[in-house]
Design a protein around this motif. Structure first.
Motif, PDB file in Angstrom:
ATOM      1  N   ALA A  53       0.750  -1.216  -0.120  1.00 33.26           N
ATOM      2  CA  ALA A  53      -0.052   0.054   0.055  1.00 33.26           C
ATOM      3  C   ALA A  53       0.817   1.339  -0.069  1.00 33.26           C
ATOM      4  O   ALA A  53       0.997   1.944   0.966  1.00 33.26           O
ATOM      5  CB  ALA A  53      -0.964  -0.139   1.394  1.00 33.26           C
ATOM      6  N   PRO A  54       1.417   1.428  -1.149  1.00 35.81           N
ATOM      7  CA  PRO A  54       2.545   2.745  -1.257  1.00 35.81           C
ATOM      8  C   PRO A  54       2.180   4.017  -0.844  1.00 35.81           C
ATOM      9  O   PRO A  54       2.803   4.703  -0.068  1.00 35.81           O
ATOM     10  CB  PRO A  54       3.016   2.407  -2.845  1.00 35.81           C
ATOM     11  N   PHE A  55       0.803   4.483  -1.038  1.00 35.71           N
ATOM     12  CA  PHE A  55       0.346   5.821  -0.552  1.00 35.71           C
ATOM     13  C   PHE A  55       0.102   5.858   0.872  1.00 35.71           C
ATOM     14  O   PHE A  55       0.235   6.914   1.341  1.00 35.71           O
ATOM     15  CB  PHE A  55      -1.030   5.819  -1.414  1.00 35.71           C
TER      16      PHE A  55
ATOM     17  N   LYS B  86      11.691   3.835  -1.531  1.00 34.97           N
ATOM     18  CA  LYS B  86      10.947   4.928  -0.776  1.00 34.97           C
ATOM     19  C   LYS B  86      10.233   5.421  -1.930  1.00 34.97           C
ATOM     20  O   LYS B  86      10.274   5.371  -3.153  1.00 34.97           O
ATOM     21  CB  LYS B  86      12.019   5.920  -0.298  1.00 34.97           C
ATOM     22  N   PHE B  87       8.839   5.667  -1.483  1.00 38.21           N
ATOM     23  CA  PHE B  87       7.778   6.292  -2.360  1.00 38.21           C
ATOM     24  C   PHE B  87       7.210   7.515  -2.087  1.00 38.21           C
ATOM     25  O   PHE B  87       6.800   7.606  -0.703  1.00 38.21           O
ATOM     26  CB  PHE B  87       6.746   5.188  -2.364  1.00 38.21           C
TER      27      PHE B  87
ATOM     28  N   GLN C 180      17.180   4.414  -4.728  1.00 35.79           N
ATOM     29  CA  GLN C 180      16.136   3.877  -4.526  1.00 35.79           C
ATOM     30  C   GLN C 180      14.870   4.431  -3.967  1.00 35.79           C
ATOM     31  O   GLN C 180      14.230   4.336  -2.925  1.00 35.79           O
ATOM     32  CB  GLN C 180      16.414   2.437  -3.532  1.00 35.79           C
ATOM     33  N   CYS C 181      14.292   5.429  -4.838  1.00 34.07           N
ATOM     34  CA  CYS C 181      13.303   6.235  -4.539  1.00 34.07           C
ATOM     35  C   CYS C 181      12.473   6.153  -5.848  1.00 34.07           C
ATOM     36  O   CYS C 181      12.881   6.390  -6.918  1.00 34.07           O
ATOM     37  CB  CYS C 181      13.868   7.658  -4.378  1.00 34.07           C
ATOM     38  N   VAL C 182      11.007   6.125  -5.435  1.00 34.60           N
ATOM     39  CA  VAL C 182       9.947   6.367  -6.473  1.00 34.60           C
ATOM     40  C   VAL C 182       9.271   7.744  -6.303  1.00 34.60           C
ATOM     41  O   VAL C 182       8.838   7.782  -5.198  1.00 34.60           O
ATOM     42  CB  VAL C 182       9.075   5.213  -6.685  1.00 34.60           C
ATOM     43  N   GLY C 183       9.255   8.329  -7.230  1.00 38.00           N
ATOM     44  CA  GLY C 183       8.332   9.715  -7.293  1.00 38.00           C
ATOM     45  C   GLY C 183       7.210   9.644  -8.161  1.00 38.00           C
ATOM     46  O   GLY C 183       7.446   9.163  -9.282  1.00 38.00           O
ATOM     47  N   LEU C 184       6.088  10.039  -7.790  1.00 36.13           N
ATOM     48  CA  LEU C 184       4.856   9.883  -8.776  1.00 36.13           C
ATOM     49  C   LEU C 184       4.260  11.538  -8.948  1.00 36.13           C
ATOM     50  O   LEU C 184       3.813  11.778  -7.681  1.00 36.13           O
ATOM     51  CB  LEU C 184       3.731   9.052  -8.039  1.00 36.13           C
ATOM     52  N   LYS C 185       4.168  11.900  -9.909  1.00 35.02           N
ATOM     53  CA  LYS C 185       3.353  13.152  -9.958  1.00 35.02           C
ATOM     54  C   LYS C 185       1.967  12.878 -10.586  1.00 35.02           C
ATOM     55  O   LYS C 185       1.799  12.274 -11.673  1.00 35.02           O
ATOM     56  CB  LYS C 185       3.867  14.074 -11.108  1.00 35.02           C
TER      57      LYS C 185
ATOM     58  N   SER D 276       7.432  12.295 -12.509  1.00 39.06           N
ATOM     59  CA  SER D 276       7.272  10.879 -12.206  1.00 39.06           C
ATOM     60  C   SER D 276       8.397  10.192 -12.521  1.00 39.06           C
ATOM     61  O   SER D 276       9.226  10.504 -13.620  1.00 39.06           O
ATOM     62  CB  SER D 276       6.392  10.220 -12.750  1.00 39.06           C
ATOM     63  N   TYR D 277       9.264   9.442 -11.518  1.00 39.25           N
ATOM     64  CA  TYR D 277      10.513   8.917 -11.807  1.00 39.25           C
ATOM     65  C   TYR D 277      10.931   7.583 -10.990  1.00 39.25           C
ATOM     66  O   TYR D 277      10.122   7.446 -10.046  1.00 39.25           O
ATOM     67  CB  TYR D 277      11.498   9.937 -11.483  1.00 39.25           C
TER      68      TYR D 277
END
Length: 225
Positions: free
Chosen positions: A65-67, A80-81, A95-100, A88-89
């Motif tokens: 449940a990343p959010f 890390k999210f 080790q990081c995920v970014g969501l726009k 978004s990347y």
């Protein structure tokens, strides 16, 4: 005996059975069964019981449940999210995920945006992999589709459509490699028979380890709706 169990004897039973649950191992046997035979039979089932216990344990683990958790599995590693304001990347170095996304975090719209990013990441990995194994295995496919499936990790249809589950992006790369080999092997043999597994073993000798990972850890790859 290599595992503890609860024994249930019944005059109505005609055979022996084992049931593995979150509460433990239960053995059901008919009245009057020979104890020495039962011990020997259970000993022969020790490996199967251990495998079932691992599967039950994995099923009890929380689905991603990343959010909420701000964490997400990428290629078998915990990243890390975070929601990003710029783009978004997926940064494999940090080790990081970014969501726009304009959608509310945790909403279906945000989830679709996340899967779009994950699909792109999986596609980038499997594209050269498919090219390599297609040539090595003399296998062909007409079209590649990546989307979320509930009950399969991949498939190859009779019309040449190769499909991969988006959730594979959370699995280690060696597991993804196995799924690719598995589906390309279906170009030669559609059934899961001896000839099929011989092809898989030829190109991916450790396929049983990958199968075990998906069987026991596959639930961890799911992403909560």
């Amino acid at each position: 005996m290599s595992f503890d169990y609860q024994l249930s004897i019944s005059k109505r039973r005609q055979s022996v059975a084992i049931k593995v649950t979150a509460d433990g191992v239960k053995v059901f046997a008919p009245y009057g069964i020979d104890k020495h035979w039962l011990d020997a039979w259970l000993k022969s089932k020790s490996q199967w019981v251990e495998s079932k216990k691992q599967s039950v344990s994995a099923q009890q683990q929380r689905i991603q449940a990343p959010f909420d958790s701000q964490q997400l599995l990428i290629f078998g590693e915990q990243y890390k999210f975070e929601c990003s304001q710029s783009r978004s990347y997926i940064d494999h170095d940090t080790q990081c995920v970014g969501l726009k996304t304009r959608a509310q975090p945790g909403s279906e719209g945000a989830r679709k945006a996340l899967f779009k990013l994950l699909n792109q990441t999986l596609l980038s990995y499997v594209t050269p992999l498919l090219a390599e194994y297609s040539q090595r295995m003399s296998s062909q496919y007409q079209e590649l589709k990546i989307r979320e499936y509930k009950r399969r990790w991949g498939s190859l249809s009779s019309n040449g459509t190769l499909a991969l589950n988006s959730l594979l992006v959370g699995a280690p790369k060696w597991v993804i490699d196995y799924v690719v080999v598995h589906e390309l092997a279906h170009y030669h043999v559609m059934a899961h028979n001896q000839a099929f597994w011989q092809i898989v073993a030829q190109h991916y000798p450790n396929y049983r380890e990958a199968q075990a990972y998906l069987r026991h850890q596959g639930v961890r790859l799911q992403i909560e709706k």
